[in-house]
Design a protein around this motif. Sequence first.
Motif, PDB file in Angstrom:
ATOM      1  N   VAL A  68      47.760  35.988  45.469  1.00  0.00           N
ATOM      2  CA  VAL A  68      48.788  36.457  46.397  1.00  0.00           C
ATOM      3  C   VAL A  68      48.364  36.073  47.812  1.00  0.00           C
ATOM      4  CG1 VAL A  68      50.159  38.427  47.158  1.00  0.00           C
ATOM      5  CG2 VAL A  68      49.178  38.401  44.846  1.00  0.00           C
ATOM      6  N   LEU A 120      54.780  35.783  41.041  1.00  0.00           N
ATOM      7  CA  LEU A 120      54.041  37.017  40.774  1.00  0.00           C
ATOM      8  C   LEU A 120      54.612  37.766  39.585  1.00  0.00           C
ATOM      9  CD1 LEU A 120      53.701  38.432  44.424  1.00  0.00           C
ATOM     10  CD2 LEU A 120      52.353  36.639  43.304  1.00  0.00           C
ATOM     11  N   ARG A 150      46.208  40.379  37.156  1.00  0.00           N
ATOM     12  CA  ARG A 150      45.553  41.077  38.249  1.00  0.00           C
ATOM     13  C   ARG A 150      45.904  40.351  39.545  1.00  0.00           C
ATOM     14  NH1 ARG A 150      39.387  42.342  37.385  1.00  0.00           N
ATOM     15  NH2 ARG A 150      40.427  43.612  35.789  1.00  0.00           N
ATOM     16  N   PHE A 151      46.529  41.061  40.475  1.00  0.00           N
ATOM     17  CA  PHE A 151      46.865  40.457  41.762  1.00  0.00           C
ATOM     18  C   PHE A 151      45.604  40.368  42.616  1.00  0.00           C
ATOM     19  CE2 PHE A 151      51.206  42.448  40.976  1.00  0.00           C
ATOM     20  CZ  PHE A 151      51.752  41.258  40.526  1.00  0.00           C
ATOM     21  N   VAL A 152      45.301  39.152  43.059  1.00  0.00           N
ATOM     22  CA  VAL A 152      44.097  38.927  43.861  1.00  0.00           C
ATOM     23  C   VAL A 152      44.473  38.197  45.145  1.00  0.00           C
ATOM     24  CG1 VAL A 152      42.641  38.823  41.800  1.00  0.00           C
ATOM     25  CG2 VAL A 152      43.539  36.702  42.778  1.00  0.00           C
ATOM     26  N   SER A 153      43.648  38.379  46.166  1.00  0.00           N
ATOM     27  CA  SER A 153      43.824  37.657  47.423  1.00  0.00           C
ATOM     28  C   SER A 153      42.463  37.483  48.067  1.00  0.00           C
ATOM     29  CB  SER A 153      44.771  38.410  48.362  1.00  0.00           C
ATOM     30  OG  SER A 153      44.139  39.591  48.842  1.00  0.00           O
ATOM     31  N   GLY A 210      41.147  40.705  49.599  1.00  0.00           N
ATOM     32  CA  GLY A 210      41.829  41.867  49.056  1.00  0.00           C
ATOM     33  C   GLY A 210      42.735  42.540  50.071  1.00  0.00           C
ATOM     34  N   ARG A 217      49.287  42.373  50.856  1.00  0.00           N
ATOM     35  CA  ARG A 217      49.868  41.096  51.237  1.00  0.00           C
ATOM     36  C   ARG A 217      51.382  41.193  51.114  1.00  0.00           C
ATOM     37  NH1 ARG A 217      45.397  40.757  52.463  1.00  0.00           N
ATOM     38  NH2 ARG A 217      43.887  39.048  52.242  1.00  0.00           N
ATOM     39  N   THR A 226      46.368  44.065  46.490  1.00  0.00           N
ATOM     40  CA  THR A 226      45.527  43.115  45.761  1.00  0.00           C
ATOM     41  C   THR A 226      44.064  43.549  45.778  1.00  0.00           C
ATOM     42  OG1 THR A 226      44.998  41.717  47.673  1.00  0.00           O
ATOM     43  CG2 THR A 226      47.085  41.271  46.533  1.00  0.00           C
TER      44      THR A 226
END
Length: 340
Positions: A10, A19, A47-50, A53, A56, A66
């Motif tokens: 993300v 997404l 799993r939403f990651v950035s 973190g 976002r 995230t």
Amino acid sequence: MRKVTVGILVFEGCQESGLTAPLDVFRIVEALSTAGSASEPVALEARFVSIGGGMRRTAGDLRVETVPAESATLDAVIVPGVHHRDVADLLRALTPLDAEAAWLAKVASSGAPVLASCSGVFMLGAAGVLDGRRATTSWWLGPALHDRFPNVRLEADGRIVADGVCVSAAGVTSYHDLALWLVQRFAGEDLRRACAKFLLLDLDRQTQTPFVIEQLMEAPREDLIARARDWLNARLTQTVRIEDLARHCGVSQRTLLRRFRDTADRTPARYLQTLRLARAKALLEDTALPAAEVAVQCGYADVATFRKTFKLRVRLTPYQYRERFRRRLPDETVVGAAAS
């Protein structure tokens, strides 16, 4: 139950479909898996990651919480599309995403698959993971991908292309294809096919060529090509000589060929064929003219040559193309078409 963790990267301004679309597929996979469609029950967990973190925002101002990508343990990563208005806007949007690109390079070097479709493929290109590899993107972005990342072996008509750990797909709706690729990778072909049937997805569609609208292709940034295009469009039914085209453009034949090769990535003859097929598509969509008359109006000497060329380039016969794409009134019954 075996668990597979799929990271969905993300970043600010990403497209929401990248997404959410995989989540629907993953839920169906788990249901079918536990219902006996797989030899071993499997769950694909998103799993939403950035980078770093935290919260976002997507292009549509959807706020997504995230976890830090740097510390996540992932079996694969999906990259959503980069929201943009045109190619120049897309290339500008890549500039603030250097950290994301560097992280994707690390993921790919670890052996975990990295997947993207449409404008998201440019993120893989920016990460350098596509250099020397085969890849595809949405048909209208193909020329821009080739121009920005010349070391990518572009398969412009491909619907989904896997080369090593890199998996790329065509249009924005291809996130379902990417999700199904993960199903096959981690749960097997039987579950992939069961899931595709449940979602009414056609696994036999291997090309995006029939969907190409030549008029909407990203135009080459070259005045000479634009002049040549206008001149050729006015002479689609005529015999065109390369020396006449060169004279119109004010260059030598050698220069004309070089500029077409460098800018349009094709010869003038191939470019002329593209323009003729674009007119043929329009006639098949908007008229009931038989194939022989369509051939004449597009500059083909005989209908057999037209049919052969059309099938080779579009991957459908003129009849099949008309059946799929011709304009219909809302209450019109689908009937056979004249072209064959």
